[in-house]
Write an enzyme that holds these catalytic residues in place. Structure first.
Site, mmCIF file in Angstrom:
data_model
loop_
_atom_site.group_PDB
_atom_site.id
_atom_site.type_symbol
_atom_site.label_atom_id
_atom_site.label_comp_id
_atom_site.label_asym_id
_atom_site.label_seq_id
_atom_site.Cartn_x
_atom_site.Cartn_y
_atom_site.Cartn_z
ATOM 1 N N GLU A 181 -35.437 -37.600 19.511
ATOM 2 C CA GLU A 181 -35.296 -38.623 20.420
ATOM 3 C C GLU A 181 -36.424 -38.343 21.468
ATOM 4 O OE1 GLU A 181 -32.708 -40.352 21.464
ATOM 5 O OE2 GLU A 181 -31.808 -39.811 19.578
ATOM 6 N N ASP A 208 -25.579 -33.801 20.130
ATOM 7 C CA ASP A 208 -25.390 -35.057 19.129
ATOM 8 C C ASP A 208 -24.466 -34.413 17.753
ATOM 9 O OD1 ASP A 208 -25.931 -37.677 18.300
ATOM 10 O OD2 ASP A 208 -27.093 -36.683 16.744
ATOM 11 N N ARG A 261 -29.568 -57.334 28.875
ATOM 12 C CA ARG A 261 -29.781 -58.341 29.840
ATOM 13 C C ARG A 261 -29.379 -59.850 29.253
ATOM 14 N NH1 ARG A 261 -34.914 -58.617 29.646
ATOM 15 N NH2 ARG A 261 -34.782 -56.711 28.102
ATOM 16 N N VAL A 268 -21.559 -40.436 11.487
ATOM 17 C CA VAL A 268 -21.922 -39.318 11.062
ATOM 18 C C VAL A 268 -22.750 -39.561 9.473
ATOM 19 C CG1 VAL A 268 -20.900 -37.099 9.960
ATOM 20 C CG2 VAL A 268 -19.528 -38.388 11.855
ATOM 21 N N LYS A 309 -21.676 -43.246 18.930
ATOM 22 C CA LYS A 309 -20.718 -42.220 18.898
ATOM 23 C C LYS A 309 -19.832 -42.227 20.079
ATOM 24 C CE LYS A 309 -24.046 -39.408 17.421
ATOM 25 N NZ LYS A 309 -25.149 -40.443 16.717
ATOM 26 N N LEU A 344 -24.812 -42.490 4.992
ATOM 27 C CA LEU A 344 -23.886 -41.697 3.870
ATOM 28 C C LEU A 344 -22.394 -41.941 3.735
ATOM 29 C CD1 LEU A 344 -25.653 -38.054 4.375
ATOM 30 C CD2 LEU A 344 -26.075 -39.895 2.455
ATOM 31 N N ALA A 350 -27.205 -59.736 21.390
ATOM 32 C CA ALA A 350 -27.289 -59.396 22.744
ATOM 33 C C ALA A 350 -28.272 -58.224 22.975
ATOM 34 C CB ALA A 350 -25.953 -59.539 23.473
ATOM 35 N N LYS A 407 -20.775 -35.473 16.567
ATOM 36 C CA LYS A 407 -20.422 -35.833 15.040
ATOM 37 C C LYS A 407 -19.500 -35.116 14.385
ATOM 38 C CE LYS A 407 -25.156 -37.555 14.020
ATOM 39 N NZ LYS A 407 -26.515 -37.059 13.641
ATOM 40 N N VAL A 429 -32.426 -49.748 15.141
ATOM 41 C CA VAL A 429 -31.403 -50.182 14.131
ATOM 42 C C VAL A 429 -30.983 -51.763 14.283
ATOM 43 C CG1 VAL A 429 -29.114 -49.278 13.777
ATOM 44 C CG2 VAL A 429 -30.589 -47.688 14.403
#
Ligand code: ADP
Ligand code: ASP
Ligand code: MG
Length: 815
Positions: free
Chosen positions: A663, A674, A503, A605, A575, A609, A500, A678, A472
């Site tokens: 994941e 998760d 590290r 969430v 989140k 959207l 960042a 949300k 992302v």
């Protein structure tokens, strides 16, 4: 006839002297040239006088001055063959001998009397003029004018005023016939007693203006090291814009309120005699510079912003002030008797107090004089002890046409508030040509940058720090890079000034080159810390810093409170903060409100959207959440779509994992946590006081399976559950229903579970991978308000973050 004045910045080296000679030779004559001391020399002379007064050793300082002047004079030989170097060195040695004699004499009595100090301070100007005369004489006859013979001051203060009538008469008497080329040292004249007196720091500009009046010049040119007058000090604001034309009054206000480019008294004599003034650059003579005359350029209402540092504010107040006639007059009489110039006055309407600013260096003397003048009132308690605030600065907006325009003051003050600069006092001149605000000196740089941004560039700026360079984060960096042209068109200055990872932390005040950020980040050795960012924001004068959290890290989420407190906006896809303790959630909201910073988490969430923003808009309009049902996990939405296409749960999970939709350990999706986070964010947004543990969470798979932390083990054990799960699918399909993994808010409770939905249910049609939210509110019932679309993936999440980052700009309108 015109007068040309060359400042110290144009006379720093022999080469610069030679450039000035060439410039003078290229001009039409007759003309008079006025010279300052070579750059830095007056400062060195000031130090010499301080050393005398402190009874310290002078050898080093005298040597320093001698060496500089002798070097300039000797270096001229290399530039002009005809130059009479021995004469020049002799003249310089003569000036330096005299300086040494004065210095040693003063050293013997342990202090430097003002008259001798003035003599010593004028050494630099005398040097420049003698050297220029020798250089120019290689081509022209030159008259050397002595300002002590005709520039007559009205008093012997530190910044004396020149008597123009007396000076003009004296000039006519002394210099009835001038050669076509005359030269004169700036910075000094004669006191009423006939002694040499300096005109105050930067005073050569004033000398030139006085000479222009004496010779009835058409123009007075001030030659310096910048192209002209800028709308703000170019040393402090990189985007400062040049002013082509301004009125005498505007220039006067600007120099009075601190613009070093012109001595404050320069313009008055020129305006009185209608002599136009031009500011020109010695290093760029072809540039037209700034023209100062009776006319102003009409296009801008606010012409410039100036700043005056090292100011102190005195406050005279007490019950004795109220209604007592003549108090103000007595206050200012005391200042005038002490020869202290009052820069700015503001009186409270209750007449209970008068506040005014004086130069910081004069504050102690001002207090003493006031205490003396109001001895009785202070003793009887009619006045409170004189208060004095040090380390202040004044920022002033200047423009002839400001009085015609409404709202300038409000834009000025809102810009200051945007920069979080506290206003200590305000004053406006009666012609409304200037509005000033007194602020803390250490905030003046920020104040200038932001006022310039908001009043001139009108280009709001966002200084973004991105934390987390996963998919992302990378995508967002790319989007910011790709959208630079569009941002330019929208007049928005969005810069990534920090990137960042866990590290390293790359910081670049004027924006990181986004084509090459990875290599630059790799080379960084220091990591991210709030203290480091704060310092960086201070040093780079960033006024709208935004933290963008693209991690899912708990520690970073727990640092938002401190970031908001330190005046950062926070934009997050993480989140963890909003689903931590309810108390922390409230603290974050309260801190954002207190600090007037945005805390934005639209991507918490449904990724990109528009969920949170829509919900907030409805709630702000008085709506109320009645019920909510939604599919909030893209990966589970995909898996549940696939099982109705005939795949088993383990096959569908494997497919989703292979496509990168889950994941790394799919247990983290199938455990439902998760989704629970949300729905908690939505519930809290709707005002429900819930903790994560209050949510009735039923994982997709049995708890023991959902708790497996090893991905391979989880994938190996999952098929054993397929048969049991198949029964759920079959039962649903027998009833023409579909299984969905839904989050529900109903009756003040939240649940997350598998639900079988019929064809008329809003979530029935949702396709594999999509998110869908059905929101029933007071305003949206009985049919819910539906938001539907892909709610996962780097591109949409980054787009959601991008949107939030831009929303930090609306801060100004909303507060
Ligand atoms: P000189 O030695 O030529 O007299 P000064 O150093 O006194 O030059 O004045 C020129 C300097 O004034 C510029 O180099 C610039 O840094 C500073 N300055 C401050 N405010 C302004 C402004 N508004 N416009 C132009 N220059 C400014
Ligand atoms: N040399 C003097 C100063 O530095 C005067 C001037 O440069 O205008 O203040
Ligand atoms: Mg100057």
């Amino acid at each position: 006839m015109k007068v040309m004045k060359f400042g110290g910045s144009s006379l720093a080296t022999a080469e610069k002297f030679n450039q000035v000679v060439a410039l003078i030779e290229s001009q039409q004559q007759p003309l008079c040239a006025v010279f300052s001391a070579p750059q830095g020399i007056t400062n060195d002379l000031v130090v010499l006088i301080e050393l005398i007064n402190q009874q310290q050793d002078l050898t080093h300082q005298l040597d320093l001055i001698s060496q500089q002047l002798l070097t300039i004079s000797a270096d001229c030989t290399n530039l002009r063959a005809e130059f009479d170097v021995s004469k020049s060195q002799q003249q310089t040695a003569g000036l330096l001998d005299q300086l040494r004699i004065w210095a040693q004499g003063c050293a013997m009595i342990g202090h430097c009397p003002p008259k001798t100090a003035a003599q010593m301070l004028s050494t630099g100007e005398k040097f420049s003029t003698l050297l220029m005369a020798t250089l120019l004489r290689t081509v022209h006859p030159v008259t050397v004018l002595d300002p002590k013979l005709f520039i007559c001051t009205e008093d012997d203060s530190i910044e004396p005023k020149v008597d123009l009538v007396q000076s003009t008469a004296a000039f006519k008497q002394k210099y009835s016939a001038l050669t076509d080329l005359s030269v004169m040292p700036g910075f000094y004249g004669a006191s009423p007693e006939g002694d040499l007196i300096t005109l105050g720091r930067n005073g050569s500009d004033y000398s030139a203006a006085v000479l222009a009046v004496c010779v009835a010049a058409q123009a007075c040119e001030i030659w310096t090291d910048v192209d002209g007058i800028y709308n703000v000090d170019p040393r402090l604001v990189a985007e400062a814009q040049l002013i082509e034309q301004m009125s005498y009054q505007e220039a006067m206000e600007l120099s009075y309120f601190g613009a070093k480019v012109l001595h404050p008294k320069t313009i008055t004599p020129l305006a009185q005699h209608g002599i136009q003034c031009q500011i020109k650059n010695t290093l760029n003579p072809a540039h037209p510079g700034t023209l100062i005359s009776a006319e102003t350029a009409k296009q801008r209402v606010v012409k410039a912003i100036s700043n005056l540092s090292d100011v102190a504010m005195l406050n005279v107040c007490g019950p004795g002030m109220k209604g007592m006639v003549g108090m103000a007059a007595r206050v200012f009489q005391a200042m005038s008797e002490a020869n202290i110039s009052v820069i700015l006055i503001s009186q409270s309407s209750s007449e209970y107090s008068i506040s005014f600013c004086v130069p910081g260096s004069e504050s102690q003397r001002a207090i003493r004089h006031l205490e003396n003048a109001f001895r009785l009132e202070l003793k009887n308690g009619l006045l409170e002890p004189i208060a004095c605030q040090q380390n202040l600065a004044i920022i002033t907006l200047i423009g002839d046409r400001m009085h015609q325009q409404k709202g300038t003051a409000s834009r000025f003050f809102s810009a200051l508030s945007h920069a979080r600069v506290n206003i200590i006092a305000i004053a406006q001149d009666s012609s409304e040509r200037s509005i000033s605000a007194v602020v803390r000196a250490k905030r003046i740089d920020d104040a200038l940058v932001i006022c310039h941004q908001q009043l001139f560039l009108k280009k709001p700026r966002i200084d973004a720090f991105l934390i987390g360079c996963g998919t992302v984060g990378r995508e967002l960096i790319q989007q910011i890079n790709k959208q630079q042209n569009w941002l330019q068109e929208q007049n928005i200055d969005l810069k990534l000034v920090g990137i960042a990872n866990s590290r390293q932390c790359l910081l670049q005040g004027d924006g990181i080159d986004l084509d090459d950020w990875e290599a630059q980040l790799q080379a960084c050795t220091e990591g991210l810390s709030l203290e480091r960012l704060r310092q960086f924001v201070r040093d780079a004068h960033l006024t709208n810093p935004v933290i963008i959290d693209c991690t899912s890290n708990q520690d970073i989420a727990m640092s938002y409170l401190r970031y908001l407190e330190a005046n950062f906006h926070v934009v997050t896809a993480n989140k963890k903060a909003n689903t931590d303790r309810l108390a922390y959630y409230h603290q974050l909201q309260a801190m954002a409100a207190k600090k007037q910073r945005r805390f934005l988490y639209e991507t918490n969430v449904g990724a990109g959207l528009p969920v949170i923003d829509n919900l907030q808009s409805l709630l702000r309009a008085g709506d109320e959440l009645l019920q909510f049902e939604g599919i909030l996990s893209g990966s589970l939405s995909f898996i549940f779509g696939e099982i109705h296409q005939g795949l088993s749960l383990s096959e569908a999970t494997l497919k989703a994992r292979d496509l990168g939709y889950t994941e790394p350990n799919p247990a983290e999706d199938l455990n439902g946590l998760d989704v629970a986070r949300k729905v908690l964010v939505i519930a809290r947004e709707a005002g429900m006081a819930l903790e994560l543990s209050d949510i009735d969470l039923q994982p997709v798979v049995p708890q023991a399976l959902a708790d497996l932390t090893d991905a391979d083990e989880f994938m190996a054990q999952l098929p054993a559950y397929d048969a049991e799960f198949q029964q759920l699918i079959d039962r649903a399909e027998d009833q023409q229903q579909k299984l969905r993994y839904v989050a529900i808010i109903q009756g003040g409770q939240c649940a997350v579970k598998i639900q079988s939905v019929a064809a008329d249910h809003p979530l029935y049609e949702i396709e594999a991978g999509e998110n869908a939210l059905a929101i029933n509110t007071q305003y949206y019932q009985p049919k819910p308000f539906i938001i539907r679309g892909y709610g996962a993936g780097a591109a949409v999440t980054a787009a959601g973050l991008f949107g939030d980052v831009l929303r930090t700009l609306s801060w100004e309108q909303e507060h």
